[in-house]
Enzyme design. Structure first.
Site, mmCIF file in Angstrom:
data_model
loop_
_atom_site.group_PDB
_atom_site.id
_atom_site.type_symbol
_atom_site.label_atom_id
_atom_site.label_comp_id
_atom_site.label_asym_id
_atom_site.label_seq_id
_atom_site.Cartn_x
_atom_site.Cartn_y
_atom_site.Cartn_z
ATOM 1 N N LYS A 154 27.341 -6.656 -45.476
ATOM 2 C CA LYS A 154 28.099 -5.403 -45.408
ATOM 3 C C LYS A 154 29.447 -5.631 -44.705
ATOM 4 O O LYS A 154 30.483 -5.192 -45.177
ATOM 5 C CB LYS A 154 27.282 -4.356 -44.642
ATOM 6 N N ASN A 155 29.411 -6.316 -43.573
ATOM 7 C CA ASN A 155 30.637 -6.467 -42.785
ATOM 8 C C ASN A 155 31.652 -7.421 -43.402
ATOM 9 O O ASN A 155 32.799 -7.468 -42.971
ATOM 10 C CB ASN A 155 30.305 -6.916 -41.353
ATOM 11 N N ARG A 200 33.445 4.016 -39.044
ATOM 12 C CA ARG A 200 34.588 3.566 -38.271
ATOM 13 C C ARG A 200 35.384 2.476 -38.990
ATOM 14 O O ARG A 200 36.604 2.384 -38.839
ATOM 15 C CB ARG A 200 34.021 3.050 -36.948
ATOM 16 N N CYS A 250 31.985 7.134 -30.865
ATOM 17 C CA CYS A 250 30.919 6.481 -31.627
ATOM 18 C C CYS A 250 29.718 6.313 -30.714
ATOM 19 O O CYS A 250 29.867 6.184 -29.503
ATOM 20 C CB CYS A 250 31.398 5.131 -32.126
ATOM 21 N N ARG A 295 34.619 2.666 -28.263
ATOM 22 C CA ARG A 295 35.145 1.933 -29.423
ATOM 23 C C ARG A 295 36.535 2.407 -29.859
ATOM 24 O O ARG A 295 36.709 2.941 -30.951
ATOM 25 C CB ARG A 295 34.163 2.005 -30.596
ATOM 26 N N PRO A 296 37.510 2.205 -28.987
ATOM 27 C CA PRO A 296 38.861 2.649 -29.345
ATOM 28 C C PRO A 296 39.477 1.780 -30.435
ATOM 29 O O PRO A 296 38.938 0.731 -30.786
ATOM 30 C CB PRO A 296 39.631 2.485 -28.035
ATOM 31 N N VAL A 297 40.629 2.226 -30.964
ATOM 32 C CA VAL A 297 41.349 1.414 -31.959
ATOM 33 C C VAL A 297 42.748 1.058 -31.439
ATOM 34 O O VAL A 297 43.647 0.769 -32.205
ATOM 35 C CB VAL A 297 41.433 2.113 -33.338
ATOM 36 N N ASP A 298 42.873 1.101 -30.101
ATOM 37 C CA ASP A 298 44.193 0.833 -29.499
ATOM 38 C C ASP A 298 44.740 -0.546 -29.880
ATOM 39 O O ASP A 298 45.940 -0.717 -30.090
ATOM 40 C CB ASP A 298 44.117 0.972 -27.972
ATOM 41 N N LEU A 299 43.849 -1.524 -30.013
ATOM 42 C CA LEU A 299 44.319 -2.883 -30.324
ATOM 43 C C LEU A 299 44.859 -2.960 -31.755
ATOM 44 O O LEU A 299 45.821 -3.675 -32.027
ATOM 45 C CB LEU A 299 43.190 -3.905 -30.121
ATOM 46 N N ASP A 348 25.085 -7.390 -32.703
ATOM 47 C CA ASP A 348 24.348 -6.687 -33.758
ATOM 48 C C ASP A 348 22.891 -7.144 -33.878
ATOM 49 O O ASP A 348 22.142 -6.593 -34.692
ATOM 50 C CB ASP A 348 25.056 -6.866 -35.115
ATOM 51 N N LEU A 367 29.546 -6.826 -25.121
ATOM 52 C CA LEU A 367 30.603 -6.349 -26.018
ATOM 53 C C LEU A 367 30.801 -4.836 -25.991
ATOM 54 O O LEU A 367 31.917 -4.356 -25.996
ATOM 55 C CB LEU A 367 30.331 -6.821 -27.458
ATOM 56 N N ARG A 370 22.918 3.042 -43.729
ATOM 57 C CA ARG A 370 24.321 2.606 -43.699
ATOM 58 C C ARG A 370 24.429 1.094 -43.885
ATOM 59 O O ARG A 370 25.437 0.611 -44.384
ATOM 60 C CB ARG A 370 24.957 2.973 -42.354
#
Ligand code: UD1
Length: 422
Positions: free
Chosen positions: A22-23, A94, A118, A123-127, A309, A331, A401
């Protein structure tokens, strides 16, 4: 809503085929936005996250056909004219944030909804945002959307990630691929899924160096789209690890087929350390019972370290080990939601900060459980395989999912598992 009913206490046997990852499929699907011709993807897993992303591609104006029987998807993004990834889709997954890089580099603008909170932490997306700014994008956060503009196109730059981020690295690779000039990513992710994305783009004509290392250098095409060929998605290492844990927790002998043992080294190493027999035969891996199941010590890390995971599944397994196991989650700050559900089955687990101590061996007994996130849910399924009586697991849309036909695959191995309607 569906739920699973599992009768515990049965040994497993036989073999199970591992699906495509999936990933890996998610970034590869969005990478078709960088292709000048339609792209055929093979070994695409039939899981909800993939359907969600395909729907998003369609909403952007792309077209796709999907052949379930052969796990094939053909995507054509020639007609994409919309550059807004709406909240209604992004909130479901996400990884939709992966559209940011390709849309911005192809169209010079896009709007991608912020994924929001989440279940497994902030789980930010700042990066991701900072990296796009480094490549020359102007970014504003407006009405819950990342509104990105690069009027004259993106320009190469040096992106230094403070923290290793998988989808962040993938986003930058795709953004940089159509940019003008050279981009260097420092502290890049080295996951097999990132490597496959690089290899596919390389084959399509992208000049990219350092693939699989923590420093990736990309020579942007200056806007010219690529000639992306058909893609065979790599096997899902997390699904493979989960089935190996199913063999381990029931102390059975099973075989997983069409896996990639090289991607599973840290997981196989831990299973062997716990006393299980592991035999590798090409793309197949067999696990055989342990005489005594030994406790385990795990610290999650970026690839090639132990995957976060797989943390929840090993926690379920550790409840059946003779002695105390320790699992440290490095993580994500809140990835222990399976603990309270495992307690309901009778597990003895103590949490302190980001470290869990699991005291085994504990006899587990049935309960009504609630799935909380994707991998936590699979840990509950594993625990239910050895819990006495019938365990029900609710809210399994989390499982859907990311696991293809979980109850069918486990059922074929001899598990007593049923999908029912609430
Ligand atoms: C990917 C995987 C997910 C896996 C995770 C870690 C996909 C679709 N998902 O998620 O299954 O659990 O890698 O192996 O491939 N971070 C920030 N700011 C950012 C981005 C990330 O602080 O902008 C932090 C995260 O909160 C986390 C860490 O960085 O603590 C690593 O996250 P990241 O590698 O980005 O995870 P994902 O790519 O979302």
């Amino acid at each position: 809503m569906d739920y699973l009913k599992i009768e515990g206490g049965h040994k497993l046997s036989g073999s199970v085929k591992i699906s495509g990852a999936k990933n890996a499929a998610l970034p590869l699907i969005v990478s078709t936005l960088l292709s000048k011709r339609e792209v055929e993807l093979r070994n695409v897993p039939d899981v909800v996250d993939i359907s969600t992303l395909l729907k998003l591609i369609e909403m952007l104006g792309g077209r796709y056909t999907r052949e379930m029987s052969s796990s094939k998807v053909v995507i054509d993004t020639k007609e994409v004219n919309e550059t807004k990834a709406i909240y209604d889709i992004v909130r479901k997954m996400r990884a939709s944030v992966l559209t940011l890089g390709p849309l911005l580099s192809r169209f010079g603008r896009c709007e991608v909804s912020l994924p929001g909170g989440c279940a497994i932490g902030a789980r930010p997306v700042d990066l991701h945002i900072k990296a796009m700014q480094t490549l020359g994008a102007e970014i504003e956060i407006k009405g819950g959307y990342i509104v990105a503009n690069a009027k004259d196109g993106l320009k190469g730059g040096v992106v230094v990630f403070d923290k290793i981020t998988v989808t962040g690295t993938e986003n930058v690779i795709m953004a940089a691929s159509l940019a003008k000039g050279t981009t260097k990513i420092v502290n890049a992710a080295k996951e097999p899924e990132v490597i496959q994305l690089c290899e596919v783009l390389q084959k399509g004509g992208l000049n990219i160096k350092g693939v699989g290392s923590d420093e990736i250098i990309i020579e942007g095409s200056g806007g010219e789209l690529f000639d992306i060929d058909s893609i065979d998605i790599i096997p899902d290492r997390i699904e493979a690890g989960t089935y190996l844990c199913a063999g381990a927790i029931t102390n059975s002998e099973i075989e997983i087929q069409d896996a990639e043992p090289n991607h599973l080294k840290s997981v196989l190493n831990k299973l062997e350390g716990m006393g299980f027999g592991i035999t590798i035969n090409g793309k197949n891996i067999s696990i055989s019972p342990a005489k005594i199941v030994k406790p385990v010590e795990i610290i999650t890390a970026e690839y090639p370290g132990f995957p976060t995971d797989m943390q929840a599944q090993f926690m379920a397994l550790a409840t059946q080990a003779d002695g105390s196991s320790i699992i440290e989650e490095r993580l994500f700050e809140n990835r222990f939601m399976h603990v309270s559900e495992l307690h309901r089955l009778g597990a003895s687990i103590h949490l302190r900060g980001n470290t869990a101590t699991i005291n085994g061996k504990t006899p587990l007994r049935n309960a009504e459980l609630m799935a909380t996130d994707l991998r936590a849910s699979s840990a509950l399924v594993l625990a239910a395989l050895v819990a006495k009586g019938e365990t029900s697991i609710h809210r399994i849309y989390h499982l859907d999912r990311g696991y293809e036909n979980l109850e069918v695959k486990l059922g074929a191995l001899g598990a007593k598992i049923e999908r029912l309607k609430e």
